[in-house]
Motif scaffolding. Structure first.
Motif, PDB file in Angstrom:
ATOM      1  N   ASN A  20      48.242  46.932  30.238  1.00 10.09           N
ATOM      2  CA  ASN A  20      47.265  47.780  31.487  1.00 10.09           C
ATOM      3  C   ASN A  20      46.328  46.876  32.193  1.00 10.09           C
ATOM      4  OD1 ASN A  20      45.652  49.470  32.720  1.00 10.09           O
ATOM      5  ND2 ASN A  20      45.101  50.701  30.858  1.00 10.09           N
ATOM      6  N   ILE A  21      46.860  46.160  33.139  1.00  8.50           N
ATOM      7  CA  ILE A  21      46.106  45.194  33.877  1.00  8.50           C
ATOM      8  C   ILE A  21      44.784  45.766  34.379  1.00  8.50           C
ATOM      9  CG2 ILE A  21      45.990  43.694  35.859  1.00  8.50           C
ATOM     10  CD1 ILE A  21      49.104  43.317  35.412  1.00  8.50           C
TER      11      ILE A  21
ATOM     12  N   ILE B 245      44.042  36.383  32.276  1.00  4.42           N
ATOM     13  CA  ILE B 245      43.362  36.800  33.443  1.00  4.42           C
ATOM     14  C   ILE B 245      41.995  36.000  33.268  1.00  4.42           C
ATOM     15  CG2 ILE B 245      41.979  38.829  34.545  1.00  4.42           C
ATOM     16  CD1 ILE B 245      44.061  40.610  33.272  1.00  4.42           C
ATOM     17  N   PHE B 246      41.302  35.743  34.223  1.00  2.28           N
ATOM     18  CA  PHE B 246      39.952  34.895  34.197  1.00  2.28           C
ATOM     19  C   PHE B 246      39.175  35.875  35.445  1.00  2.28           C
ATOM     20  CE2 PHE B 246      42.847  31.510  33.375  1.00  2.28           C
ATOM     21  CZ  PHE B 246      42.292  31.079  32.427  1.00  2.28           C
TER      22      PHE B 246
ATOM     23  N   THR C 121      48.878  34.005  35.731  1.00  2.02           N
ATOM     24  CA  THR C 121      47.426  33.904  35.647  1.00  2.02           C
ATOM     25  C   THR C 121      46.975  34.638  36.827  1.00  2.02           C
ATOM     26  OG1 THR C 121      48.000  31.921  34.803  1.00  2.02           O
ATOM     27  CG2 THR C 121      45.778  32.193  35.497  1.00  2.02           C
ATOM     28  N   ILE C 122      45.943  35.398  36.385  1.00  2.69           N
ATOM     29  CA  ILE C 122      45.073  36.189  37.424  1.00  2.69           C
ATOM     30  C   ILE C 122      43.734  35.626  37.830  1.00  2.69           C
ATOM     31  CG2 ILE C 122      44.317  38.415  38.273  1.00  2.69           C
ATOM     32  CD1 ILE C 122      46.819  39.825  36.669  1.00  2.69           C
TER      33      ILE C 122
ATOM     34  N   LEU D 119      46.175  38.258  50.485  1.00  3.93           N
ATOM     35  CA  LEU D 119      45.134  38.113  50.009  1.00  3.93           C
ATOM     36  C   LEU D 119      45.039  38.148  48.411  1.00  3.93           C
ATOM     37  CD1 LEU D 119      42.062  37.004  50.248  1.00  3.93           C
ATOM     38  CD2 LEU D 119      41.713  39.481  50.770  1.00  3.93           C
ATOM     39  N   LEU D 120      45.719  39.404  48.154  1.00  2.00           N
ATOM     40  CA  LEU D 120      45.743  39.535  46.714  1.00  2.00           C
ATOM     41  C   LEU D 120      46.868  38.813  46.051  1.00  2.00           C
ATOM     42  CD1 LEU D 120      45.397  43.779  46.929  1.00  2.00           C
ATOM     43  CD2 LEU D 120      43.566  42.106  46.332  1.00  2.00           C
ATOM     44  N   GLN D 121      47.889  38.655  46.411  1.00  5.05           N
ATOM     45  CA  GLN D 121      48.725  37.788  46.042  1.00  5.05           C
ATOM     46  C   GLN D 121      48.306  36.179  45.712  1.00  5.05           C
ATOM     47  OE1 GLN D 121      52.248  38.106  48.187  1.00  5.05           O
ATOM     48  NE2 GLN D 121      53.154  39.686  47.016  1.00  5.05           N
ATOM     49  N   TYR D 122      47.534  35.822  46.446  1.00  4.69           N
ATOM     50  CA  TYR D 122      46.864  34.696  46.457  1.00  4.69           C
ATOM     51  C   TYR D 122      46.054  34.381  45.066  1.00  4.69           C
ATOM     52  CZ  TYR D 122      44.203  30.528  48.213  1.00  4.69           C
ATOM     53  OH  TYR D 122      43.693  29.145  48.558  1.00  4.69           O
ATOM     54  N   HIS D 123      45.534  35.308  44.646  1.00  3.80           N
ATOM     55  CA  HIS D 123      44.569  35.485  43.490  1.00  3.80           C
ATOM     56  C   HIS D 123      45.604  35.492  42.147  1.00  3.80           C
ATOM     57  CE1 HIS D 123      41.563  36.934  46.401  1.00  3.80           C
ATOM     58  NE2 HIS D 123      40.561  36.187  45.357  1.00  3.80           N
ATOM     59  N   ALA D 124      46.572  35.296  42.295  1.00  2.56           N
ATOM     60  CA  ALA D 124      47.561  35.100  41.085  1.00  2.56           C
ATOM     61  C   ALA D 124      48.327  33.772  41.169  1.00  2.56           C
ATOM     62  CB  ALA D 124      48.262  36.391  40.895  1.00  2.56           C
TER      63      ALA D 124
END
Length: 423
Positions: free
Chosen positions: A185-186, A315-316, A220-221, A248-253
């Motif tokens: 559950n991310i 996740i960070f 890694t998120i 943008l959201l894919q850039y955060h992983a």
């Protein structure tokens, strides 16, 4: 010797000491084939990166014969959790183990930093059992001291210590922890960590499914917290197209398991889920002490906390939105300051009398006689240097030349420290 000279001596000594005493746990354990399996799993779980990035640490090494109880049928995430309990965030050698105050102490481990440990699950109980024995066990009350200190393997004093223990330290429930999967559950974890806005965007954009698909192969998120979305200035995220929001959201992983220790060792640009052949969408990491900062080329963001670190997924939280160059352009260069204002030279006064060529020339003071240089001084040296004058030389005969002193101190301190270290 003056106070400044003493300070410089200490500063040089400390600098050389830390330079000489850098460590590499993989290289250390490679010298001992009896720990080859333990060493291999430190690398597979990337715990080796975390160990190498820290300055004061103790590794409780397990011999190959004791590793079967850990590896068995357990997934890599569970193996990492167990081995994390064998990395103490403090320095212990054989002498210190037998001098524990009150005979027992609790030591924090790397497992406590993963976000998976509750209460004292991430700590280890170390107890002097007398008779030359020292026991190790979970810090959870009533846990057995099922492992004992066997021998010292390697020490770099006050930096890293490697000790052998007889059996693995197993905290209650640690072997039953499920490995992360696509069913994890991310969004629930993100909301609990104060990243509700980011979680909502993942759901609305459909990027959540991309994240879930990537978990099994490594993910890694970097999740901006809610304050990061409130603080963003000069950029209207609502004006981004749907495709840009996805990027943008894919850039955060990052499509790999990249825990904090690995980020500390990264030198090359880091690819993200948004990276493709036409657009880079990469970022870089820099480290200062234990703090890791991500740089996008537009802005930078600090890693604030660990939500979860469980192989192959972590996740960070970050304190700023990661803004890729491909969407927001490069960071602007600082604007040059205004040129200094200059006043125009005043025009000559027409009414002022013109000097008469026949007028007598004003009396000028004669030039000062040249200052004599001490014997042996170079011809192109300063003409009037009080410290190099004959009188100054006598006055300061007891002082030392600073550049020569620094060179001498560096040579002596390096020689002394290396000699002590090698002995």
């Amino acid at each position: 010797m003056g106070a400044l000279h003493i300070f410089l001596f200490i500063l040089i000594s400390v600098t050389v000491t830390f330079t000489v005493k850098a460590h590499n746990i993989t290289a250390i354990l490679n010298q001992f084939p009896e720990y080859s399996e333990f060493n291999s799993y430190l690398s597979q779980t990337k715990l080796a990166d975390e160990i190498n990035s820290r300055q004061t640490i103790t590794v409780l090494a397990l011999p190959n014969s004791a590793m079967s109880a850990v590896v068995g049928k357990h997934p890599l995430s569970v193996i990492k959790n167990v081995l994390s309990l064998h990395v103490l965030l403090d320095y212990f050698d054989g002498t210190k183990l037998h001098k524990i105050s009150d005979g027992t102490t609790l030591s924090t481990t790397l497992y406590q930093t993963t976000g998976n440990a509750n209460g004292n699950v991430g700590s280890v109980n170390i107890t002097d059992l007398k008779g030359g024995k020292v026991g190790f066990g979970s810090a959870i009350p009533n846990s057995p001291l099922a492992s004992t200190y066997t021998k010292s393997v390697k020490q770099i004093q006050y930096n890293i210590s490697v000790l052998e223990i007889s059996a693995p330290i197993i905290a209650p429930g640690i072997l039953a922890a499920p490995a992360p999967s696509g069913d994890f559950n991310i969004t629930g974890a993100l909301e609990k960590a104060g990243c509700k806005t980011f979680a909502s965007l993942l759901i609305k954009s459909g990027v959540l499914k991309t994240y879930q698909t990537a978990i099994n192969k490594g993910l890694t998120i970097f999740a901006p917290n809610d304050e990061a979305f409130k603080a963003v200035k000069g950029i209207d995220l609502d004006k981004l197209s749907s495709a840009d929001v996805v990027s943008l959201l894919q850039y955060h992983a990052v499509p790999s398991y990249t825990p904090i220790g690995t980020l500390k060792t990264k030198k090359d640009p880091i690819s993200t889920l948004a990276t493709n052949g036409a657009s880079k969408y990469d970022l870089s990491a820099s480290t200062e002490g234990d703090q890791v900062t991500l740089d996008t080329g537009v802005d930078s963001s600090r890693i604030a906390s660990t939500v979860i670190d469980s192989t192959p997924f972590c996740i960070f939280t970050v304190d700023s939105i990661l803004l890729p160059v491909e969407l927001f352009g490069k960071a602007p260069s600082p604007a040059p300051g205004p040129a200094p204002e200059t006043s125009p030279a005043p025009a000559p006064d027409a009414s002022a009398p013109t000097p008469d060529a026949s007028s007598p020339t004003p009396m000028m003071s004669p030039p000062a006689p040249p200052t004599s240089s001490p014997a042996g001084a170079p011809a192109d040296g300063p003409a009037a240097d009080s410290e190099n004058s004959t009188a100054g030389k006598k006055k300061n005969a007891g002082n030392l030349n600073t550049p020569a002193l620094l060179k001498g101190l560096l040579t002596v301190s390096v020689s002394v420290i290396v000699s002590v270290y090698l002995s």
